[in-house]
Design an enzyme around this catalytic site. Structure first.
Site, PDB file in Angstrom:
ATOM      1  N   SER A 103       0.847  -1.196   0.000  1.00  0.00           N
ATOM      2  CA  SER A 103       0.000   0.000   0.000  1.00  0.00           C
ATOM      3  C   SER A 103       0.885   1.249   0.000  1.00  0.00           C
ATOM      4  O   SER A 103       0.557   2.255  -0.633  1.00  0.00           O
ATOM      5  CB  SER A 103      -0.927   0.000   1.212  1.00  0.00           C
ATOM      6  OG  SER A 103      -0.192  -0.159   2.406  1.00  0.00           O
ATOM      7  N   ASP A 145       9.021  -3.138  -4.762  1.00  0.00           N
ATOM      8  CA  ASP A 145       7.625  -2.692  -4.708  1.00  0.00           C
ATOM      9  C   ASP A 145       7.382  -1.466  -5.590  1.00  0.00           C
ATOM     10  O   ASP A 145       6.414  -1.396  -6.344  1.00  0.00           O
ATOM     11  CB  ASP A 145       7.221  -2.377  -3.255  1.00  0.00           C
ATOM     12  CG  ASP A 145       7.415  -3.569  -2.337  1.00  0.00           C
ATOM     13  OD1 ASP A 145       7.716  -4.666  -2.850  1.00  0.00           O
ATOM     14  OD2 ASP A 145       7.282  -3.404  -1.109  1.00  0.00           O
TER      15      ASP A 145
HETATM   16  C1  GAF Z   1       9.052  -5.435   1.599  1.00  0.00           C
HETATM   17  C2  GAF Z   1      10.076  -4.481   0.996  1.00  0.00           C
HETATM   18  F1  GAF Z   1       9.523  -3.241   0.835  1.00  0.00           F
HETATM   19  C3  GAF Z   1      10.594  -4.996  -0.351  1.00  0.00           C
HETATM   20  O1  GAF Z   1      11.616  -4.161  -0.824  1.00  0.00           O
HETATM   21  C4  GAF Z   1      11.107  -6.437  -0.211  1.00  0.00           C
HETATM   22  O2  GAF Z   1      12.342  -6.465   0.442  1.00  0.00           O
HETATM   23  C5  GAF Z   1      10.067  -7.307   0.494  1.00  0.00           C
HETATM   24  O3  GAF Z   1       9.627  -6.737   1.714  1.00  0.00           O
HETATM   25  C6  GAF Z   1      10.604  -8.687   0.782  1.00  0.00           C
HETATM   26  O4  GAF Z   1      10.885  -9.361  -0.405  1.00  0.00           O
HETATM   27  O5  GAF Z   1       7.911  -5.483   0.785  1.00  0.00           O
END
Ligand code: GAF
Length: 393
Positions: free
Chosen positions: A141, A186
């Site tokens: 989000s 993300d």
């Molecule tokens: C969270 C983090 F924001 C991502 O960058 C990633 O490291 C994830 O955890 C784990 O794969 O969403």
């Protein structure tokens, strides 16, 4: 039954309506949206310069708004579940001064994006946010808010238009203003996601390869455990440090450059916990390569097996799962037609992702409901588009 989530048009209508109420009847000039994500495999590998395979979701954050004449900013969120107050007012700093984080917490994502925005000079604006991405559910989000806000700003003040730099700017916003030292996954997939495709992201070169994922006989089911353990905040930075320690013992820039042979050879020189963390990352990067191969061949059983291995590794070696996520995975794996399932995202709560045959979905949901000790929410999802401007006609 799967949750009914509002689509982009519905969220846009909600945001426009609230804009009219809050800002005295006027209409917004511009609008933008950006999706949340689910990661199919490649967990906790992005900050190790590894590989990840997320897809953008039909769950999105929408931002509408208009320029203000001066330097004043007002942002209102339509979210019922956001921490209060739902409105924040502040002024943009002059002479390139920085915009520090403050209260309320949700506004720090907006302030961070303003701080790292790659277009100048910024002018004041008023904006309304509406979102269908569940908060704290491990579906990003926060990245969807950052990227939606960045895309909104692009409609007001042009930036340099580089998509990868946009994702990096939003990641920086999260580091400096939300205090989360996240990787790039993300924000990257929220910017560059493609309909009908998962995105293989090389987090070292920042190159992305779309992998087709649009089989009508296949369903990607997200199950929200609706729990978030307080450990989540402190354990993430700890995992990052443990990986850096392992890379340093192995004399590598990152675990991306290390092999299992090298790790085994160095086992005597590192703490057992550090060894387990590094083993997860090295093997998870290998699994991601294999999973992409399997997906390209339509070998869903193989893909599912890798998902389960990923989950077990996150549970036993990386230790970021929890009882609720383990329960959800075990339950759904008992259902015929399920290829694989795993926790997704940072862990300690949030969601699982399950790959299964379309005809098995209803059965899978019922089975989880019968066997899960909490109350789960279900989303049947398809790989969707990344961030975009929205027409206001
Ligand atoms: C969270 C983090 F924001 C991502 O960058 C990633 O490291 C994830 O955890 C784990 O794969 O969403």
């Amino acid at each position: 039954m799967a949750a009914r989530t509002p689509g982009v048009c519905e969220l846009l209508a909600e945001a426009r309506c609230l804009y009219g109420e809050v800002f005295g009847g006027g209409a917004p000039q511009v609008a933008a949206c950006a999706p949340g994500r689910v990661n199919l495999i490649g967990e906790h590998t992005d900050y190790n310069q590894g590989l990840v395979l997320p897809m953008a979701l039909p769950l999105v954050t929408v931002v509408v708004g208009s320029q203000n004449p001066g330097m004043d900013v007002t942002v209102v969120t339509a979210r019922k579940d956001a921490d209060k107050p739902h409105r924040v007012d502040f002024s943009l700093p002059s002479n390139g001064a920085s915009l520090p984080p403050g209260s309320p917490q949700w506004a720090n994502y907006v302030k961070g994006v303003i701080q790292h925005y790659r277009g100048r000079p910024l002018q004041g604006f008023k904006a309304v946010i509406a979102s269908s991405v569940p908060l704290g559910g491990g579906l990003s989000s926060s990245a969807s808010l950052e990227v939606a806000f960045y895309t909104f700003l692009q409609q007001l003040i042009p930036d340099d238009g580089d998509q990868v730099s946009k994702a990096v700017a939003c990641q920086q916003a999260e580091h400096t203003h939300a205090g989360v030292p996240c990787g790039i996954m993300d924000q990257f997939v929220s910017v560059l996601g493609q309909e009908g495709h998962a995105l293989l992201i090389d987090c070292r070169s920042l190159e992305a390869t779309p992998v087709p994922l649009a089989d009508p006989n296949l369903v990607i089911l997200i199950t929200n455990s609706n729990v978030k353990h307080s450990l989540a905040g402190s354990e993430y930075p700890l995992r990052r440090r443990q990986c850096e320690e392992a890379a340093s013992i192995l004399q590598r820039d990152s675990l991306r450059d290390a092999t299992m042979d090298q790790l085994r050879e160095a086992k005597g020189r590192m703490d057992e916990v550090i060894y387990k963390r590094a083993r997860h990352v090295i093997e998870e990067i290998q699994r991601t390569v294999q999973a992409v191969d399997a997906l390209r061949k339509g070998a869903y059983k193989e893909f599912g097996k890798l998902m389960v291995e990923s989950h077990n590794s996150l549970r036993d070696l990386y230790q970021v799962s929890c009882r609720e996520l383990d329960q959800l995975v075990s339950a759904v794996l008992e259902v015929d037609g399920v290829f694989g399932s795993r926790m997704t995202g940072g862990g300690f709560g949030g969601c699982t992702v399950t790959l299964l045959q379309a005809h098995a979905v209803d059965r899978a949901i019922l089975h989880i409901q019968e066997h899960y000790s909490g109350t789960a929410t279900f989303y049947i999802t398809t790989p969707s588009e990344g961030a975009r401007a929205l027409a206001l006609s």
